[in-house]
Design a protein around this motif. Structure first.
Motif, PDB file in Angstrom:
ATOM      1  N   GLY A   1       0.812  -1.213   0.000  1.00 27.04           N
ATOM      2  CA  GLY A   1       0.000   0.000   0.000  1.00 27.04           C
ATOM      3  C   GLY A   1       0.845   1.264   0.000  1.00 27.04           C
TER       4      GLY A   1
ATOM      5  N   LEU B   1       0.571   4.101  -2.894  1.00 28.14           N
ATOM      6  CA  LEU B   1       0.300   5.487  -2.526  1.00 28.14           C
ATOM      7  C   LEU B   1       1.405   6.403  -3.029  1.00 28.14           C
TER       8      LEU B   1
ATOM      9  N   TRP C   1      -6.457   5.552  -7.724  1.00 29.52           N
ATOM     10  CA  TRP C   1      -5.735   4.763  -6.718  1.00 29.52           C
ATOM     11  C   TRP C   1      -6.740   4.131  -5.775  1.00 29.52           C
TER      12      TRP C   1
ATOM     13  N   GLY D   1      -6.497   1.766  -2.331  1.00 32.77           N
ATOM     14  CA  GLY D   1      -5.679   1.124  -1.311  1.00 32.77           C
ATOM     15  C   GLY D   1      -6.515   0.093  -0.579  1.00 32.77           C
TER      16      GLY D   1
ATOM     17  N   LEU E   1      -9.834   4.265  -0.259  1.00 36.26           N
ATOM     18  CA  LEU E   1      -9.105   3.416   0.676  1.00 36.26           C
ATOM     19  C   LEU E   1     -10.097   2.464   1.324  1.00 36.26           C
TER      20      LEU E   1
END
Length: 108
Positions: free
Chosen positions: A6, A10, A21, A23, A70
């Motif tokens: 991760g 990032l 993106w 995560g 996320l």
């Protein structure tokens, strides 16, 4: 055990142009107590964790300019992950407070 990938994802999203993106359960280093040696973790894992601590996660989140999400685990898979539950919550609170454009999803 987490792969710690991760952090790399990032960092990539923070330093390059990307379409998006996502995560998955990390990075959590913004709040995870890296300086404390968790009982039961092997020394190589602790060494990697200490090196990753040098990456400034808060700055990387601020630098992400693509759509981002996320996904965080709401529970610990085992006793070694117990400290991560608090760390995940603190990370989610930081993102909600400072980066409201980043979507947070909790996985049960």
């Amino acid at each position: 055990m987490h792969s710690l990938g991760g952090y790399l994802g990032l960092r990539f999203a923070a330093t390059r142009t990307c379409a998006g993106w996502i995560g998955l359960d990390g990075p959590f280093g913004l709040a995870y107590p890296w300086k404390q040696d968790a009982p039961g973790l092997p020394e190589p894992a602790l060494q990697i964790a200490r090196e990753i601590h040098a990456i400034h996660v808060a700055s990387d989140f601020a630098a992400v300019s693509c759509p981002a999400m996320l996904m965080l685990c709401a529970t610990a898979a085992n006793s070694l992950e117990e400290p991560m539950v608090t760390a995940r919550r603190e990370l989610a609170e930081h993102i909600a407070r400072c980066h409201s454009e980043i979507r947070i999803e909790w996985i049960q």
